[in-house]
Write an enzyme that holds these catalytic residues in place. Sequence first.
Site, PDB file in Angstrom:
ATOM      1  N   ASP A  21      29.779  16.709  16.166  1.00  0.00           N
ATOM      2  CA  ASP A  21      30.342  17.895  15.510  1.00  0.00           C
ATOM      3  C   ASP A  21      30.690  18.972  16.525  1.00  0.00           C
ATOM      4  O   ASP A  21      30.077  19.059  17.591  1.00  0.00           O
ATOM      5  CB  ASP A  21      29.327  18.418  14.476  1.00  0.00           C
ATOM      6  CG  ASP A  21      29.969  19.339  13.447  1.00  0.00           C
ATOM      7  OD1 ASP A  21      31.221  19.372  13.363  1.00  0.00           O
ATOM      8  OD2 ASP A  21      29.228  20.026  12.734  1.00  0.00           O
ATOM      9  N   GLY A  24      36.391  21.242  16.702  1.00  0.00           N
ATOM     10  CA  GLY A  24      37.312  22.317  16.330  1.00  0.00           C
ATOM     11  C   GLY A  24      36.929  23.631  16.995  1.00  0.00           C
ATOM     12  O   GLY A  24      37.776  24.331  17.562  1.00  0.00           O
ATOM     13  N   ASN A  69      36.042  14.596   4.763  1.00  0.00           N
ATOM     14  CA  ASN A  69      37.022  15.054   5.753  1.00  0.00           C
ATOM     15  C   ASN A  69      38.474  14.870   5.299  1.00  0.00           C
ATOM     16  O   ASN A  69      39.390  15.465   5.879  1.00  0.00           O
ATOM     17  CB  ASN A  69      36.805  14.368   7.113  1.00  0.00           C
ATOM     18  CG  ASN A  69      35.569  14.842   7.854  1.00  0.00           C
ATOM     19  OD1 ASN A  69      34.921  14.083   8.563  1.00  0.00           O
ATOM     20  ND2 ASN A  69      35.226  16.119   7.714  1.00  0.00           N
TER      21      ASN A  69
HETATM   22  C1  IPE Z   1      30.411  15.775   9.603  1.00  0.00           C
HETATM   23  O1  IPE Z   1      30.997  16.868  10.222  1.00  0.00           O
HETATM   24  C2  IPE Z   1      31.332  14.596   9.657  1.00  0.00           C
HETATM   25  C3  IPE Z   1      31.622  14.077  10.988  1.00  0.00           C
HETATM   26  C4  IPE Z   1      31.040  14.442  12.097  1.00  0.00           C
HETATM   27  C5  IPE Z   1      32.605  13.053  11.030  1.00  0.00           C
HETATM   28  P1  IPE Z   1      31.731  17.999   9.383  1.00  0.00           P
HETATM   29  O2  IPE Z   1      32.163  19.027  10.355  1.00  0.00           O
HETATM   30  O3  IPE Z   1      32.757  17.400   8.514  1.00  0.00           O
HETATM   31  O4  IPE Z   1      30.529  18.525   8.479  1.00  0.00           O
HETATM   32  P2  IPE Z   1      30.377  19.849   7.610  1.00  0.00           P
HETATM   33  O5  IPE Z   1      31.474  19.833   6.604  1.00  0.00           O
HETATM   34  O6  IPE Z   1      30.481  21.003   8.520  1.00  0.00           O
HETATM   35  O7  IPE Z   1      29.030  19.728   6.991  1.00  0.00           O
HETATM   36  C1  IPE Z   2      33.703  16.907  14.351  1.00  0.00           C
HETATM   37  O1  IPE Z   2      34.200  18.135  14.773  1.00  0.00           O
HETATM   38  C2  IPE Z   2      34.783  15.863  14.199  1.00  0.00           C
HETATM   39  C3  IPE Z   2      35.087  15.488  12.805  1.00  0.00           C
HETATM   40  C4  IPE Z   2      34.463  15.941  11.746  1.00  0.00           C
HETATM   41  C5  IPE Z   2      36.165  14.557  12.621  1.00  0.00           C
HETATM   42  P1  IPE Z   2      34.802  19.173  13.744  1.00  0.00           P
HETATM   43  O2  IPE Z   2      36.254  18.908  13.573  1.00  0.00           O
HETATM   44  O3  IPE Z   2      34.012  19.183  12.501  1.00  0.00           O
HETATM   45  O4  IPE Z   2      34.614  20.539  14.521  1.00  0.00           O
HETATM   46  P2  IPE Z   2      34.105  21.913  13.930  1.00  0.00           P
HETATM   47  O5  IPE Z   2      32.821  21.647  13.229  1.00  0.00           O
HETATM   48  O6  IPE Z   2      35.150  22.400  13.001  1.00  0.00           O
HETATM   49  O7  IPE Z   2      33.938  22.792  15.118  1.00  0.00           O
HETATM   50 MG    MG Z   3      32.379  20.181  11.890  1.00  0.00          MG
END
Ligand code: IPE
Ligand code: IPE
Ligand code: MG
Length: 246
Positions: A21, A24, A69
């Site tokens: 995680d 982004g 997602n």
């Molecule tokens: C969990 O991360 C799913 C993956 C790492 C693929 P998210 O970023 O989607 O989780 P939430 O929504 O913040 O709980």
């Molecule tokens: C994890 O990073 C990757 C996926 C869930 C695909 P995020 O995309 O959730 O990154 P943040 O949590 O928004 O920073």
């Molecule tokens: Mg995330």
Amino acid sequence: MERKANIDLDRLPKHIAIIMDGNGRWAKQQNQPRVFGHKNGVRAVREVSEAAAELGVNYLTLYAFSTENWNRPALEVSALMGLLVETIRKEVSTLMENNIRLNAIGDLSKLPKRTYAALREGMKITSDNDRMTLTLALNYSSRWEITRAAQLIATEVQQGKLTPEDITDQSFSRYLATSDMPDPELLIRTSGELRISNYLLWQIAYSELYFTDKFWPDFRKPDLYDAILDYQNRERRFGKISEQLA
Ligand code: IPE
Ligand code: IPE
Ligand code: MG
């Protein structure tokens, strides 16, 4: 090097699960689009897979895309699905060099055709590798998995292949997508979020949880060693008391 040397190889987790995680936020920190973060997360996947295999971990299970997602902006979803294709194709050679078998759990039939095809191809090419199984959780969620298990079991009961008494803790596990793996001893989540986000709910009943503030694109081999060292310093009691464990 030191951190790696401190790991007790006889007490290694057999299965490590990771919620990757923070891609982004990592990108946002440098004024880049979110997809830039996902692209830079690939290196972390490669490093951690290599590190785990080198140590002797048998199973590494990475949360790559949850059923939730799909609710992200369409452009991000399609970029992620494209990145998966590109990454699987490019990284097959790394998997072969490290003798790692690629596997996937989740509702794969709902993935875009190209993504599904790349995944099938990667799994086929690496199917004889036996040092470590690298599982990508793709279009995965634990509630999907547990609901599906209940449906499979109900069907077998209806067909008279199973009686309600046959359904036990152990037999239930066999209907999960992870039926061929031991439960993870260690679950790691990066980026400072303290939640499970619908990941391996059944399987982590007794896992040790490890959270780090690092964003996934910054996660490297030493970070995995730190998590394992932390795990090895814990006392896993499984309901007993300390004195009974000796
Ligand atoms: C969990 O991360 C799913 C993956 C790492 C693929 P998210 O970023 O989607 O989780 P939430 O929504 O913040 O709980
Ligand atoms: C994890 O990073 C990757 C996926 C869930 C695909 P995020 O995309 O959730 O990154 P943040 O949590 O928004 O920073
Ligand atoms: Mg995330």
